[in-house]
Structure formats: C-alpha cells, structure tokens
Write a protein that holds these residues in place. Structure first.
Motif, PDB file in Angstrom:
ATOM      1  N   ALA A 129       3.688  -0.071   3.907  1.00  9.24           N
ATOM      2  CA  ALA A 129       2.953   0.269   2.686  1.00  9.24           C
ATOM      3  C   ALA A 129       2.942  -0.908   1.713  1.00  9.24           C
ATOM      4  O   ALA A 129       1.908  -1.206   1.096  1.00  9.24           O
ATOM      5  CB  ALA A 129       3.579   1.494   2.026  1.00  9.24           C
ATOM      6  N   MET A 130       4.071  -1.590   1.599  1.00 10.63           N
ATOM      7  CA  MET A 130       4.141  -2.730   0.697  1.00 10.63           C
ATOM      8  C   MET A 130       3.231  -3.870   1.167  1.00 10.63           C
ATOM      9  O   MET A 130       2.511  -4.469   0.367  1.00 10.63           O
ATOM     10  CB  MET A 130       5.576  -3.232   0.563  1.00 10.63           C
ATOM     11  CG  MET A 130       5.712  -4.369  -0.432  1.00 10.63           C
ATOM     12  SD  MET A 130       7.390  -4.973  -0.599  1.00 10.63           S
ATOM     13  CE  MET A 130       7.652  -5.714   0.998  1.00 10.63           C
ATOM     14  N   GLY A 133      -0.289  -3.047   0.395  1.00  4.86           N
ATOM     15  CA  GLY A 133      -0.542  -3.248  -1.026  1.00  4.86           C
ATOM     16  C   GLY A 133      -0.652  -4.714  -1.393  1.00  4.86           C
ATOM     17  O   GLY A 133      -1.525  -5.099  -2.186  1.00  4.86           O
ATOM     18  N   LEU A 134       0.200  -5.542  -0.803  1.00  4.49           N
ATOM     19  CA  LEU A 134       0.127  -6.980  -1.082  1.00  4.49           C
ATOM     20  C   LEU A 134      -1.159  -7.584  -0.538  1.00  4.49           C
ATOM     21  O   LEU A 134      -1.763  -8.458  -1.176  1.00  4.49           O
ATOM     22  CB  LEU A 134       1.353  -7.687  -0.500  1.00  4.49           C
ATOM     23  CG  LEU A 134       2.681  -7.376  -1.189  1.00  4.49           C
ATOM     24  CD1 LEU A 134       3.848  -8.000  -0.420  1.00  4.49           C
ATOM     25  CD2 LEU A 134       2.677  -7.835  -2.640  1.00  4.49           C
ATOM     26  N   MET A 136      -4.012  -6.007  -0.260  1.00  5.91           N
ATOM     27  CA  MET A 136      -5.073  -5.607  -1.190  1.00  5.91           C
ATOM     28  C   MET A 136      -4.976  -6.389  -2.491  1.00  5.91           C
ATOM     29  O   MET A 136      -6.000  -6.748  -3.082  1.00  5.91           O
ATOM     30  CB  MET A 136      -5.007  -4.104  -1.448  1.00  5.91           C
ATOM     31  CG  MET A 136      -5.428  -3.275  -0.242  1.00  5.91           C
ATOM     32  SD  MET A 136      -5.655  -1.522  -0.553  1.00  5.91           S
ATOM     33  CE  MET A 136      -4.090  -1.035  -1.215  1.00  5.91           C
ATOM     34  N   THR A 137      -3.749  -6.677  -2.920  1.00 10.89           N
ATOM     35  CA  THR A 137      -3.563  -7.469  -4.130  1.00 10.89           C
ATOM     36  C   THR A 137      -4.188  -8.851  -3.969  1.00 10.89           C
ATOM     37  O   THR A 137      -4.874  -9.342  -4.873  1.00 10.89           O
ATOM     38  CB  THR A 137      -2.059  -7.588  -4.467  1.00 10.89           C
ATOM     39  OG1 THR A 137      -1.573  -6.284  -4.783  1.00 10.89           O
ATOM     40  CG2 THR A 137      -1.809  -8.520  -5.627  1.00 10.89           C
ATOM     41  N   TRP A 142      -5.339  -8.584  -7.844  1.00 11.18           N
ATOM     42  CA  TRP A 142      -4.628  -7.708  -8.775  1.00 11.18           C
ATOM     43  C   TRP A 142      -3.431  -8.384  -9.431  1.00 11.18           C
ATOM     44  O   TRP A 142      -2.840  -7.837 -10.343  1.00 11.18           O
ATOM     45  CB  TRP A 142      -4.185  -6.432  -8.066  1.00 11.18           C
ATOM     46  CG  TRP A 142      -5.317  -5.546  -7.656  1.00 11.18           C
ATOM     47  CD1 TRP A 142      -6.581  -5.519  -8.166  1.00 11.18           C
ATOM     48  CD2 TRP A 142      -5.281  -4.551  -6.636  1.00 11.18           C
ATOM     49  NE1 TRP A 142      -7.340  -4.573  -7.533  1.00 11.18           N
ATOM     50  CE2 TRP A 142      -6.564  -3.956  -6.581  1.00 11.18           C
ATOM     51  CE3 TRP A 142      -4.303  -4.111  -5.753  1.00 11.18           C
ATOM     52  CZ2 TRP A 142      -6.878  -2.947  -5.692  1.00 11.18           C
ATOM     53  CZ3 TRP A 142      -4.618  -3.099  -4.871  1.00 11.18           C
ATOM     54  CH2 TRP A 142      -5.898  -2.521  -4.847  1.00 11.18           C
ATOM     55  N   GLY A 146      -0.361  -5.865  -9.123  1.00 12.53           N
ATOM     56  CA  GLY A 146      -0.536  -5.467  -7.722  1.00 12.53           C
ATOM     57  C   GLY A 146       0.719  -5.662  -6.904  1.00 12.53           C
ATOM     58  O   GLY A 146       1.047  -4.838  -6.042  1.00 12.53           O
ATOM     59  N   TRP A 149       2.984  -2.806  -7.945  1.00 10.08           N
ATOM     60  CA  TRP A 149       2.537  -1.524  -7.389  1.00 10.08           C
ATOM     61  C   TRP A 149       2.806  -1.478  -5.889  1.00 10.08           C
ATOM     62  O   TRP A 149       3.080  -0.415  -5.327  1.00 10.08           O
ATOM     63  CB  TRP A 149       1.066  -1.260  -7.701  1.00 10.08           C
ATOM     64  CG  TRP A 149       0.882  -0.781  -9.113  1.00 10.08           C
ATOM     65  CD1 TRP A 149       0.199  -1.408 -10.103  1.00 10.08           C
ATOM     66  CD2 TRP A 149       1.415   0.423  -9.689  1.00 10.08           C
ATOM     67  NE1 TRP A 149       0.281  -0.674 -11.278  1.00 10.08           N
ATOM     68  CE2 TRP A 149       1.019   0.458 -11.032  1.00 10.08           C
ATOM     69  CE3 TRP A 149       2.200   1.469  -9.198  1.00 10.08           C
ATOM     70  CZ2 TRP A 149       1.366   1.504 -11.897  1.00 10.08           C
ATOM     71  CZ3 TRP A 149       2.544   2.515 -10.059  1.00 10.08           C
ATOM     72  CH2 TRP A 149       2.130   2.515 -11.381  1.00 10.08           C
ATOM     73  N   SER A 150       2.776  -2.622  -5.232  1.00 14.99           N
ATOM     74  CA  SER A 150       3.118  -2.680  -3.806  1.00 14.99           C
ATOM     75  C   SER A 150       4.596  -2.360  -3.579  1.00 14.99           C
ATOM     76  O   SER A 150       4.947  -1.619  -2.653  1.00 14.99           O
ATOM     77  CB  SER A 150       2.783  -4.058  -3.230  1.00 14.99           C
ATOM     78  OG  SER A 150       1.399  -4.322  -3.360  1.00 14.99           O
ATOM     79  N   ALA A 153       4.982   1.270  -4.043  1.00 11.65           N
ATOM     80  CA  ALA A 153       4.536   2.018  -2.860  1.00 11.65           C
ATOM     81  C   ALA A 153       5.640   2.058  -1.812  1.00 11.65           C
ATOM     82  O   ALA A 153       5.877   3.105  -1.190  1.00 11.65           O
ATOM     83  CB  ALA A 153       3.272   1.390  -2.281  1.00 11.65           C
TER      84      ALA A 153
END
Length: 175
Positions: A129-130, A133-134, A136-137, A142, A146, A149-150, A153
């Motif tokens: 998940a992290m 998120g990274l 997507m960041t 982000w 971001g 938030w990663s 997550a």
C-alpha cells in the motif's frame, strides 16, 4: 526542503512511536507468559487493557503533536520553506498516532503469541500500500503530503489486518 521537513517530522514521529512501543514490549512479554501458562482469557483481558492504554496514549500524543505544529519546524530549522513544509506533514503524522499506537500494541500481542506469519503478511500488505501511494505521489506530484499519506496507508492497512485477526482471538494464536 521536502527531505529536511520529512526528516524533522519522521524523527519526531519515531520518538512518539517509541513511547507507545513500551506497551508493545510489555504485551509481548506478558501475553506470551499468560499464553504459555495456559491462560488465554487472562491474555485477552490484558491485551484489551493494553490496547485501551495504547489508544489513549496515541490520542494524547497525536493531539500534542498537532498542538506544537506552529512551532516545531522552527525548533529544527531557520529556513522558512522547511518550516512551512513541516506544517504540511505534521497533521498527517498526528492523525496517524492513535492508529499507529494500536498497531504497535497489536504487534506486541501477536509477537507474544508467536503469530509471526500474520505479522509478516500485515507488513507486506502495508508495504504494498505504501509503495502504491509513493508511486502515485511521484506520478501526481503530491510531494511531502503524498509521502506521509503513503505511510499512513501502510499503518492503516496493517491496522485493519491486525485488528481483524485480533477479533478472531484466540483462534489466531500461532499463525
């Protein structure tokens, strides 16, 4: 700027995590002892109590962390841009404190009952998940928010998995 701000926030977050980790260490030793003595109900009662203490401690630490938000960056840097970037990450790190506290205590509980595979799988799922998120960041720009938030997550996914397993207690004993 972003790396400097991240280092300030992550070091403070780790410091707060170590405060709660004392409960995880206690859980590991005491729950393991009770399970070894054939007292699973006492182990559950102790675990419930440690989780309540962990949640309360996490809430207090999270509120304290967000309360120092206006000043914390300036304690570690004179650069106005770093101080400003710290203010972006602190609320996310603060929100994570209660959730992370529960995860840390659950880590101790499951270490105490030798549920090593469960811990490995929860960590793997959190890591995936992290990383997502990274990624997507990076893709969406982000920035520091971001990144945090990663991390959030990762903590949240681990919390969901460990919380689910805890609800199944004592069926998850030596997974």
């Amino acid at each position: 700027i972003q790396v400097a701000a991240h280092q300030i926030v992550i070091q403070l977050w780790f410091l707060l995590a170590m405060i709660i980790d004392a409960l995880a260490i206690a859980a590991q030793a005491m729950v393991g002892d009770l399970i070894g003595r054939g007292r699973p109900q006492a182990a559950r009662a102790l675990s419930d109590r440690l989780l309540r203490w962990g949640l309360a401690g996490g809430v207090v630490l999270g509120l304290a962390f967000v309360a120092i938000r206006p000043w914390v960056g300036g304690w570690f840097s004179a650069d106005a841009m770093v101080v400003s970037a710290v203010k972006v990450a602190v609320p996310i790190a603060s929100w994570m404190q209660p959730v992370a506290a529960l995860v840390f205590v659950l880590d101790g509980i499951f270490l105490g009952v030798l549920a090593i595979r469960l811990l490995a799988w929860s960590t793997t799922a959190g890591f995936v998940a992290m990383i997502a998120g990274l990624a997507m960041t990076l893709s969406f720009g982000w920035g520091l928010a971001g990144v945090w938030w990663s991390v959030a997550a990762m903590v949240a996914i681990r919390g969901v998995i460990l919380g689910w397993a805890y609800r199944a207690w004592p069926t998850v004993s030596r997974a």
